[in-house]
Motif scaffolding. Structure first.
Motif, PDB file in Angstrom:
ATOM      1  N   MET A 117      -5.488   3.937   1.814  1.00  0.00           N
ATOM      2  CA  MET A 117      -6.051   4.124   3.071  1.00  0.00           C
ATOM      3  C   MET A 117      -5.596   5.203   4.267  1.00  0.00           C
ATOM      4  O   MET A 117      -6.138   5.926   4.820  1.00  0.00           O
ATOM      5  CB  MET A 117      -6.091   2.836   3.802  1.00  0.00           C
ATOM      6  N   TYR A 118      -4.092   5.224   3.817  1.00  0.00           N
ATOM      7  CA  TYR A 118      -3.447   6.181   4.965  1.00  0.00           C
ATOM      8  C   TYR A 118      -3.884   7.582   4.469  1.00  0.00           C
ATOM      9  O   TYR A 118      -4.135   8.490   5.309  1.00  0.00           O
ATOM     10  CB  TYR A 118      -1.920   5.882   4.837  1.00  0.00           C
ATOM     11  N   GLU A 119      -3.842   7.835   3.151  1.00  0.00           N
ATOM     12  CA  GLU A 119      -4.124   9.055   2.584  1.00  0.00           C
ATOM     13  C   GLU A 119      -5.707   9.526   3.033  1.00  0.00           C
ATOM     14  O   GLU A 119      -5.884  10.589   3.464  1.00  0.00           O
ATOM     15  CB  GLU A 119      -4.160   9.190   1.168  1.00  0.00           C
ATOM     16  N   GLU A 120      -6.449   8.547   2.816  1.00  0.00           N
ATOM     17  CA  GLU A 120      -7.940   8.786   3.278  1.00  0.00           C
ATOM     18  C   GLU A 120      -8.059   8.920   4.817  1.00  0.00           C
ATOM     19  O   GLU A 120      -8.852   9.959   4.877  1.00  0.00           O
ATOM     20  CB  GLU A 120      -8.818   7.480   2.887  1.00  0.00           C
ATOM     21  N   ARG A 121      -7.541   8.392   5.469  1.00  0.00           N
ATOM     22  CA  ARG A 121      -7.455   8.618   6.955  1.00  0.00           C
ATOM     23  C   ARG A 121      -6.890  10.074   7.011  1.00  0.00           C
ATOM     24  O   ARG A 121      -7.536  10.913   8.121  1.00  0.00           O
ATOM     25  CB  ARG A 121      -6.433   7.623   7.572  1.00  0.00           C
ATOM     26  N   LEU A 122      -5.842  10.534   6.579  1.00  0.00           N
ATOM     27  CA  LEU A 122      -5.191  11.893   6.659  1.00  0.00           C
ATOM     28  C   LEU A 122      -6.288  12.783   6.323  1.00  0.00           C
ATOM     29  O   LEU A 122      -6.492  14.005   6.857  1.00  0.00           O
ATOM     30  CB  LEU A 122      -3.887  11.859   6.034  1.00  0.00           C
ATOM     31  N   ASN A 123      -7.038  12.549   5.090  1.00  0.00           N
ATOM     32  CA  ASN A 123      -7.960  13.484   4.642  1.00  0.00           C
ATOM     33  C   ASN A 123      -9.188  13.653   5.784  1.00  0.00           C
ATOM     34  O   ASN A 123      -9.577  15.093   5.938  1.00  0.00           O
ATOM     35  CB  ASN A 123      -8.496  12.997   3.201  1.00  0.00           C
ATOM     36  N   ALA A 124      -9.768  12.367   6.008  1.00  0.00           N
ATOM     37  CA  ALA A 124     -10.709  12.495   7.228  1.00  0.00           C
ATOM     38  C   ALA A 124     -10.448  13.291   8.320  1.00  0.00           C
ATOM     39  O   ALA A 124     -11.039  14.221   8.936  1.00  0.00           O
ATOM     40  CB  ALA A 124     -11.006  11.221   7.299  1.00  0.00           C
ATOM     41  N   SER A 150      -7.971  15.405   8.540  1.00  0.00           N
ATOM     42  CA  SER A 150      -7.631  16.938   8.392  1.00  0.00           C
ATOM     43  C   SER A 150      -9.185  17.673   8.097  1.00  0.00           C
ATOM     44  O   SER A 150      -9.324  18.721   8.747  1.00  0.00           O
ATOM     45  CB  SER A 150      -7.030  17.047   6.880  1.00  0.00           C
ATOM     46  N   ALA A 151      -9.893  16.795   7.648  1.00  0.00           N
ATOM     47  CA  ALA A 151     -11.348  17.458   7.382  1.00  0.00           C
ATOM     48  C   ALA A 151     -12.006  17.789   8.957  1.00  0.00           C
ATOM     49  O   ALA A 151     -12.689  18.739   9.131  1.00  0.00           O
ATOM     50  CB  ALA A 151     -12.305  16.757   6.570  1.00  0.00           C
TER      51      ALA A 151
END
Length: 446
Positions: A81-88, A90-91
């Motif tokens: 979830m943390y990585e998905e949040r970071l990716n979102a 960043s996008a």
């Protein structure tokens, strides 16, 4: 006495547990071992206790295994979830940056169009003034010519009247009068041509005025479009700036002080000396230029925030799954020595996991220190220092300049430690603060 008691016990138990004999046969003789009821009861009790202990121990091990598996799965889900949040994030940040770049391009194009329209408007204004001047000259010439024509006609009539009074006939000067009339006809034709040219000039002036109105309307449309572009840019800058301000304030840092230090550190400038180009009107800049400068100042502030973020430890020191164990503040000493102060955050993970620098800085210590085991200290800007303890291996040397995300060591169990983990500290001005303050402050931005 004891023999009698034992006999009675055996006699009582023999009703339920009969006496057994275990025969042992050899080549020469046969012997047996008598298993009395008490002996059998003791053996069965011991076996039952051993089996019960085995079951309980197995159940405890299974529960620990299941609990550890659940903790790992939960940590993996949180990491995902943390990585998905970071990716979102960043996008979204890249999208905002792309929108700002496109808006800047549109703004530059709009400025070029406005400058071109203003140049054409000024040229049209000059042509209109020239036409007005020409029309005034033609009108003045026409009035003067008509006055001269009227005077010539009056003189001709006076001469004809005087001749008639003198000779009694005007036929003696007929040729001269005919010449005068012809001259007047020529003047009349010239005056008519001048009047027609005046009418043409007036039509051209009216068309120029209409063209000026069209240019003004186009200018107003461009100004409205620029207002919309400026509004979008201002909104994007405001939306992007607010979480950055909150991040630094939540971490206990003053954004204005940080930006002031960055301006001092990044103040290099130069170039050839050129004269200053002033506005032709000699006045202040337009509203659009003022708003554009404000947006550029906001973008410059965002860029300085980016520099400050890379020089401030807002990143995680590990990029592998970890479990947060002992936090900052008071805790019970793991070695049983009472209540102790804990000046960092412990992150338990796998042995040898990469340990990363959380901000740009310079390594000031890399070696063994009591309590910390293998320790790395990094000095950052703004009086901030980070410490990474209990490492299994150190991968940097004193004096090395590291960047955010560089690997500086491996997770281990050295020093005063009960298991594999990283002891992570953040100090400002030599005083330890809670590292989770920085980590939590950056979760909504990075």
């Amino acid at each position: 006495m004891l023999t009698r008691v034992a006999y009675r016990i055996n006699a009582t138990l023999e009703r339920y547990i009969p006496e057994q004999r275990l025969f042992l046969k050899s080549d020469t003789e046969t012997r047996f071992i008598r298993l009395r009821p008490v002996t059998q009861l003791v053996a069965m009790t011991g076996a039952s206790m051993f089996i019960a202990w085995t079951i309980v121990a197995t159940a405890v091990l299974m529960m620990d295994s299941i609990g550890a598996g659940s903790s790992r799965e939960q940590a993996q889900r949180q990491q995902t979830m943390y990585e998905e949040r970071l990716n979102a994030l960043s996008a979204d940040r890249d999208l905002r940056a792309e929108e700002a770049a496109r808006a800047q391009a549109r703004f530059n194009l709009a400025l070029e169009q406005v400058a071109d329209m203003q140049a054409r408007l000024l040229a049209s204004e000059d042509r209109r003034r020239e036409l007005e001047t020409g029309i005034e000259v033609i009108q003045s010439t026409l009035r003067r010519t008509m006055t001269e024509r009227d005077e010539a006609r009056g003189k001709a009539e006076a001469a004809t009247l005087a001749l008639a009074q003198t000779t009694g006939s005007a036929r003696t000067e007929q040729g001269r009068v005919q010449d005068t009339v012809a001259t007047l006809d020529i003047l009349t034709e010239a005056l008519g041509q001048t009047a027609r040219e005046r009418d043409l000039m007036e039509g051209a002036a009216e068309k120029s005025a209409e063209r000026v109105d069209e240019v003004l309307a186009q200018k107003r449309a461009i100004e409205m479009q620029n207002d919309a572009i400026f509004a979008k840019l201002e909104e994007a800058v405001t939306v992007s700036m607010e979480p950055l301000d909150n991040m630094f304030r939540d971490a206990g840092l003053s954004p204005d002080d940080l930006l002031g230090q960055i301006r001092k550190g990044y103040s290099g400038s130069g170039g050839p000396l050129s004269p200053i180009s002033l506005s032709t009107s000699g006045g202040q800049g337009s509203v659009s230029a003022t708003r554009a400068n404000a947006i550029l100042q906001g973008l410059d502030r965002m860029n300085m925030y980016r520099i400050a973020a890379f020089k401030t430890p807002f990143a995680m020191p590990v990029n592998t799954p970890v479990r947060f164990t002992s936090g900052f503040g008071g805790r019970s000493d793991p070695f049983g020595r009472g209540w102790r102060r804990h000046e960092g955050q412990d992150l338990a993970g796998s042995y040898g996991a990469p340990i990363l620098a959380t901000a740009d800085g310079v390594v000031t210590y890399a070696g063994w220190e009591n309590g910390y085991g293998r320790l790395v200290k990094i000095r950052h800007d703004y009086g901030i220092e980070t410490r990474y303890g209990h490492l299994s291996q150190i991968r940097v040397n004193v004096g090395d300049r590291v960047s955010r995300g560089d690997r500086i060591g491996d997770m281990g169990n050295s020093g005063r430690s009960t298991g594999t983990h990283l002891h992570y500290e953040i100090r400002i001005g030599g005083e330890a603060i809670n590292p989770m303050t920085f980590i939590k402050a950056a979760r909504d931005v990075f």
